[in-house]
Design a protein around this motif. Structure first.
Motif: not given
Length: 490
Positions: A192, A212, A226, A262, A268-269, A271
């Motif tokens: 992670c 994710t 990122y 992000l 949180s993202i 995606h």
């Protein structure tokens, strides 16, 4: 040669000048030293670090074990450039010489702050029981190029819920705050990324794990990065422990990205799918930076951990990729060699041919270090492509298979490759009756950009010096090809 732990943790400062001179002589005699790629003077190079623009120059650091082609105690080595093309070695930047990093100065990143270049990196330390205790440290470079470490770590401990595999901070600034993503492994042995914030690069707060849609995607995520391009967020990371699937994930470890913004408030993202950044044999741990003109530039390690290479017997291993500009088009990252690389171009040659189930060569089309762009248009051929670094026994083959609609890179006969359980062919899907290959070939590498950077294959190859031929082919029918080639370094 089997390296003992004691040998791996021998410092450069502890060997004699004559030993170092002998090692440099051994490396200098290697037939696979590169012409225009960043490579170590001796020993092993790995992850690019601290990639940044400061005081009118690009600065790029890399992991370095000076004494041999193994992962021993790591230094940061510094190289710099005014144009992303011509790089000047600037010497050791960070030495593993204190309680902060006693067993290695591991990977990290750079950011300009207070008119200085702040370098945030992981210090690898071990106790008497050989238990690892990673620390996140700061070193600061001034305009004279002098680098000094902060005397205390800025992140002392691993937060609860994670193992000692906790490293590789990548820093950026957003809405007046600094943020860092760090690669981590949960105590349930899954990978992670976690998030920290700071108002000043000195005091860091653990914000939490980035949530994710990949809760069990490998056992460790290394080298996270990122950034945003035109408002679109990109999370890059290198997951370890991913099983092969179709044409994907065929190296020992992978590098890739997800597109998604992000939310630093909720960590949180949201995606999309994970895509590999590179479809070749040797690409890992990429890092990006923003150039002064706003371009997002990426450099990767042209190698992989835990793999042997033919240069090992010559006292060195690995190099870095050429810098690439990355953009987002139609929901995917595109990678193109930075335009500055055109300055490397020497003598230009052009050729064209109508190929009908045949192999052709062109006058003056040969070499061991060159750039070439070749476009094929298929009429009814089953496949077409290019062979490079050709001799009677050796060749590296790039094929577009129109029947299967795939590109293949085949290094079965590329020269002195160590036997590998990971195969000798890499492939990706590609539809259409036209294909363009842009190649950057060096003494022991190939960087192949397909269809203007829609796919990239990065690979080390180790042919003999006299394997310098180039051939063009079509099989099972007709195809036309147009090629232009430039010498580099001749």
């Amino acid at each position: 040669m089997q390296w003992t732990t004691e040998q791996r943790y021998t410092r450069l400062e502890d060997i004699s000048k004559s030993e170092l001179a002998a090692l440099k002589k051994q490396v200098g005699g290697s037939p696979w030293r590169q012409t225009y790629h960043i490579q170590p003077e001796t020993g092993l190079l790995n992850d690019p670090n601290g990639f940044s623009f400061y005081n009118g120059e690009y600065h790029l650091f890399y992991q370095w074990f000076p004494l041999g082609p193994v992962h021993g105690i790591k230094y940061w080595y510094h190289t710099k450039s005014k144009d992303l093309v011509h790089w000047e070695n600037a010497g050791i930047a960070i030495r593993p010489d204190s309680d902060l990093d006693s067993h290695g100065a591991y990977s990290g990143s750079g950011i300009v702050h207070n008119d200085q270049l702040y370098l945030m990196y992981t210090g690898n330390t071990r106790d008497e029981q050989w238990v690892r205790h990673p620390k996140q440290n700061i070193a600061i470079m001034d305009k004279q190029g002098i680098i000094q470490k902060k005397q205390k770590p800025v992140i002392h401990e691993v937060p609860p819920g994670y193992t000692d595999h906790f490293r590789d901070p990548k820093v950026w600034k957003e809405n007046g705050l600094f943020y860092a993503v760090i690669g981590a492994q949960r105590t349930n042995l899954t990978g992670c990324v976690v998030l920290y914030s700071s108002p000043d690069m000195e005091t860091w707060t653990f914000e939490g794990e980035i949530k994710t849609a990949l809760p069990r995607f490998g056992y460790m995520w290394e080298c996270p990065d990122y950034f945003t391009i035109d408002g679109q967020g990109v999370l890059v990371f290198s997951p370890q422990g991913i099983a092969p699937k179709g044409d994907c994930y065929h190296n020992i470890y992978q590098s890739g990205y997800v597109l998604g913004n992000l939310d630093v408030e909720t960590q949180s993202i949201d995606h999309g799918a994970f895509f590999e950044l590179d479809r070749g044999f040797d690409f890992y741990a990429p890092q990006t930076m923003e150039a002064p003109d706003g371009r997002r530039i990426l450099v990767g390690w042209m190698g992989l951990p835990e793999m042997s290479y033919p240069t090992d017997s010559h006292g060195w291993a690995h190099c870095l990729t050429l810098p690439r500009e990355i953009t987002i088009e139609n929901g995917r990252l595109m990678q193109r060699p930075v335009r500055e690389l055109e300055r490397l171009r020497g003598v230009q040659m052009e050729a064209s041919a109508d190929l009908c189930d045949e192999v052709q060569t062109f006058d003056s089309f040969s070499g061991t270090a060159f750039e070439m762009i070749c476009s094929f248009e298929l009429e009814d051929a089953d496949s077409c492509g290019i062979e490079i670094r050709v001799s009677e026994e050796e060749k590296t083959v790039i094929t577009y298979d129109a029947l299967k609609q795939k590109v293949h890179l085949d290094r079965t006969y590329s020269g002195a490759l160590t036997d590998s359980p990971y195969g000798t062919v890499r492939s990706c899907s590609l539809a259409g009756d036209k294909v363009t290959f842009r190649l950057f070939v060096d003494s022991s590498s190939l960087e192949l950009f397909v269809n203007d950077g829609a796919e990239v294959f990065t690979s080390r190859i180790f042919p003999s010096k006299d394997s310098a031929g180039i051939r063009f082919f079509a099989k099972g029918g007709r195809a036309t090809c147009q090629a232009v080639k430039w010498t580099i370094g001749e």
